[in-house]
Design a protein around this motif. Structure first.
Motif, PDB file in Angstrom:
ATOM      1  N   ASP A  88       0.830  -1.215   0.000  1.00 34.27           N
ATOM      2  CA  ASP A  88       0.000   0.000   0.000  1.00 34.27           C
ATOM      3  C   ASP A  88       0.859   1.259   0.000  1.00 34.27           C
ATOM      4  O   ASP A  88       0.563   2.229  -0.711  1.00 34.27           O
ATOM      5  N   LEU A  89       1.932   1.256   0.792  1.00 30.65           N
ATOM      6  CA  LEU A  89       2.803   2.432   0.879  1.00 30.65           C
ATOM      7  C   LEU A  89       3.439   2.738  -0.472  1.00 30.65           C
ATOM      8  O   LEU A  89       3.393   3.887  -0.949  1.00 30.65           O
ATOM      9  N   HIS A  90       4.040   1.750  -1.096  1.00 30.04           N
ATOM     10  CA  HIS A  90       4.734   1.999  -2.363  1.00 30.04           C
ATOM     11  C   HIS A  90       3.751   2.326  -3.484  1.00 30.04           C
ATOM     12  O   HIS A  90       4.054   3.168  -4.350  1.00 30.04           O
ATOM     13  N   ALA A  91       2.578   1.697  -3.480  1.00 35.84           N
ATOM     14  CA  ALA A  91       1.577   2.015  -4.504  1.00 35.84           C
ATOM     15  C   ALA A  91       1.081   3.445  -4.347  1.00 35.84           C
ATOM     16  O   ALA A  91       0.901   4.163  -5.339  1.00 35.84           O
ATOM     17  N   ARG A  92       0.848   3.862  -3.105  1.00 40.35           N
ATOM     18  CA  ARG A  92       0.382   5.225  -2.851  1.00 40.35           C
ATOM     19  C   ARG A  92       1.454   6.249  -3.249  1.00 40.35           C
ATOM     20  O   ARG A  92       1.149   7.277  -3.874  1.00 40.35           O
ATOM     21  N   ALA A  93       2.711   5.966  -2.898  1.00 36.59           N
ATOM     22  CA  ALA A  93       3.793   6.890  -3.244  1.00 36.59           C
ATOM     23  C   ALA A  93       3.937   7.019  -4.758  1.00 36.59           C
ATOM     24  O   ALA A  93       4.107   8.126  -5.285  1.00 36.59           O
ATOM     25  N   PHE A  94       3.818   5.899  -5.472  1.00 40.20           N
ATOM     26  CA  PHE A  94       3.933   5.953  -6.931  1.00 40.20           C
ATOM     27  C   PHE A  94       2.794   6.769  -7.521  1.00 40.20           C
ATOM     28  O   PHE A  94       3.002   7.567  -8.455  1.00 40.20           O
ATOM     29  N   ALA A  95       1.586   6.587  -6.978  1.00 34.97           N
ATOM     30  CA  ALA A  95       0.436   7.353  -7.467  1.00 34.97           C
ATOM     31  C   ALA A  95       0.629   8.846  -7.235  1.00 34.97           C
ATOM     32  O   ALA A  95       0.098   9.677  -7.990  1.00 34.97           O
ATOM     33  N   GLU A  96       1.384   9.191  -6.216  1.00 34.19           N
ATOM     34  CA  GLU A  96       1.658  10.600  -5.905  1.00 34.19           C
ATOM     35  C   GLU A  96       2.881  11.131  -6.632  1.00 34.19           C
ATOM     36  O   GLU A  96       3.295  12.276  -6.430  1.00 34.19           O
ATOM     37  N   GLY A  97       3.493  10.306  -7.481  1.00 34.60           N
ATOM     38  CA  GLY A  97       4.636  10.741  -8.275  1.00 34.60           C
ATOM     39  C   GLY A  97       5.932  10.835  -7.501  1.00 34.60           C
ATOM     40  O   GLY A  97       6.805  11.637  -7.836  1.00 34.60           O
ATOM     41  N   ARG A  98       6.094   9.982  -6.489  1.00 30.72           N
ATOM     42  CA  ARG A  98       7.311  10.009  -5.679  1.00 30.72           C
ATOM     43  C   ARG A  98       7.662   8.599  -5.251  1.00 30.72           C
ATOM     44  O   ARG A  98       6.941   7.654  -5.546  1.00 30.72           O
ATOM     45  N   ARG A  99       8.798   8.462  -4.560  1.00 31.80           N
ATOM     46  CA  ARG A  99       9.189   7.181  -3.989  1.00 31.80           C
ATOM     47  C   ARG A  99       8.989   7.225  -2.482  1.00 31.80           C
ATOM     48  O   ARG A  99       9.168   8.268  -1.845  1.00 31.80           O
ATOM     49  N   ALA A 100       8.614   6.098  -1.924  1.00 34.16           N
ATOM     50  CA  ALA A 100       8.442   6.020  -0.470  1.00 34.16           C
ATOM     51  C   ALA A 100       9.775   6.267   0.219  1.00 34.16           C
ATOM     52  O   ALA A 100      10.812   5.733  -0.190  1.00 34.16           O
ATOM     53  N   GLY A 101       9.761   7.109   1.260  1.00 36.62           N
ATOM     54  CA  GLY A 101      10.974   7.425   1.992  1.00 36.62           C
ATOM     55  C   GLY A 101      11.372   6.313   2.950  1.00 36.62           C
ATOM     56  O   GLY A 101      10.548   5.496   3.372  1.00 36.62           O
ATOM     57  N   ALA A 102      12.649   6.300   3.317  1.00 36.37           N
ATOM     58  CA  ALA A 102      13.166   5.270   4.224  1.00 36.37           C
ATOM     59  C   ALA A 102      12.443   5.302   5.560  1.00 36.37           C
ATOM     60  O   ALA A 102      12.163   4.253   6.152  1.00 36.37           O
ATOM     61  N   ASP A 103      12.135   6.510   6.062  1.00 41.16           N
ATOM     62  CA  ASP A 103      11.426   6.618   7.343  1.00 41.16           C
ATOM     63  C   ASP A 103      10.020   6.039   7.242  1.00 41.16           C
ATOM     64  O   ASP A 103       9.541   5.384   8.176  1.00 41.16           O
ATOM     65  N   GLU A 104       9.363   6.277   6.110  1.00 45.42           N
ATOM     66  CA  GLU A 104       8.017   5.716   5.912  1.00 45.42           C
ATOM     67  C   GLU A 104       8.064   4.193   5.892  1.00 45.42           C
ATOM     68  O   GLU A 104       7.223   3.516   6.508  1.00 45.42           O
ATOM     69  N   VAL A 105       9.040   3.663   5.179  1.00 46.52           N
ATOM     70  CA  VAL A 105       9.170   2.214   5.091  1.00 46.52           C
ATOM     71  C   VAL A 105       9.432   1.616   6.464  1.00 46.52           C
ATOM     72  O   VAL A 105       8.818   0.610   6.854  1.00 46.52           O
ATOM     73  N   GLN A 106      10.322   2.256   7.218  1.00 50.93           N
ATOM     74  CA  GLN A 106      10.634   1.749   8.556  1.00 50.93           C
ATOM     75  C   GLN A 106       9.402   1.773   9.455  1.00 50.93           C
ATOM     76  O   GLN A 106       9.157   0.831  10.220  1.00 50.93           O
TER      77      GLN A 106
END
Length: 305
Positions: free
Chosen positions: A123-141
């Motif tokens: 969900d995190l990576h799909a949402r970030a891609f939809a927003e035109g960005r990459r998920a940050g390391a802090d978000e992933v953690q």
């Protein structure tokens, strides 16, 4: 939705199977195609005509609707969607408990390489891609703090998450379950030569000869008889095509190795499905953990333990 019981299925199909047996000598083959759990479903029944198989296929469509109502991530009213939303599912359907118990067996055997609680990472990576960005390391953690199938409790009274922000995906096992369920219903109705592909493949009987011929990645053909096969590939579907992030996430925190597709054979399509999902995340020595499950990797020289 009323569950399609074994007794009802057999009663509905008795006349059909009797007719099918009469025509088996000609080896007619009936086919059905549809969709469930985001995958194309294909069924072949050898020794029965299309007209004779029609009542069977009607019953299987009802069963697929029931399976969708339990395991779909995309239906807001499914049991899985309600569990992810509410963090608890009271009085779960026995099929949900059964499937999660099988998932836990593979989770334990693979030492956590197969873990259906990785859905928040998807969900995190799909949402970030939809927003035109990459998920940050802090978000992933932050999201990874909610990953861990050992923090999900299972009982007939309730399925419960014990960490905030958890969510399950059954995409790595539910298609195999659907394949097994359809094959079991058809076998219980008296058919013996059956090929079911509901995202993963299970073959029963001889088909048109000495087994059913199926294709595996790389264009090779494999003959199956009374066995299932499932294939997983990290890059088979990309959540973030720009960054090359695939749809299978390693719950242990490491980036998935570039292993390419892995095919697994097993008596159960559900176990083959889960084992192949784990195998693409595992090193060659780690794949030895699959042996106690009875999972066999399909290599260039055929099936190996």
């Amino acid at each position: 939705m009323t569950r399609l019981s074994r007794r009802r299925f057999i009663a509905m199909s008795a006349a059909t199977i009797a007719a099918g047996r009469a025509s088996a000598a000609g080896r007619e083959t009936a086919y059905w195609r549809g969709q469930a759990l985001g995958a194309r479903v294909q069924i072949a029944l050898c020794g029965i005509s299309q007209a004779e198989a029609a009542p069977l296929f009607d019953g299987l469509e009802l069963e697929l609707l029931r399976i969708e109502s339990l395991f779909s991530l995309y239906r807001t009213d499914s049991a899985l969607a309600r569990l992810n939303r509410d963090q608890i599912l009271r009085n779960p359907d026995p099929a949900m408990l059964h499937l999660l118990s099988e998932a836990r067996a593979v989770f334990t055997a693979t030492e956590g390489a197969f873990d259906p609680t990785v859905q928040p990472l998807f969900d995190l990576h799909a949402r970030a891609f939809a927003e035109g960005r990459r998920a940050g390391a802090d978000e992933v953690q932050q999201v990874r703090r909610g990953v861990g199938f050992d923090h999900v409790s299972l009982s007939p009274q309730a399925i419960r998450f014990h960490r905030a922000g958890m969510a399950l995906t059954l995409n790595g096992i539910a298609q195999g379950y659907a394949t097994d369920r359809l094959a079991t219903l058809l076998k219980s109705a008296g058919l013996r030569d059956i090929l079911v592909n509901a995202g993963e493949i299970r073959a029963l009987g001889d088909g048109q000869g000495q087994g059913w011929t199926v294709s595996v990645p790389g264009g090779r053909a494999l003959t199956l008889k009374d066995q299932a096969i499932a294939t997983s590939d990290v890059s088979g579907t990309l959540v973030d095509p720009v960054a090359g992030i695939g749809h299978i996430f390693d719950p242990r925190g490491d980036a998935p190795p570039p292993s390419g597709p892995v095919s697994i054979c097993h008596d159960s399509a559900a176990i083959a499905d889960a084992a192949s999902t784990a195998a693409v995340l595992m090193s060659s020595p780690e794949r030895d953990l699959l042996r106690p499950l009875g999972a066999k990797i399909v290599g260039s020289a055929g099936i190996r333990s």
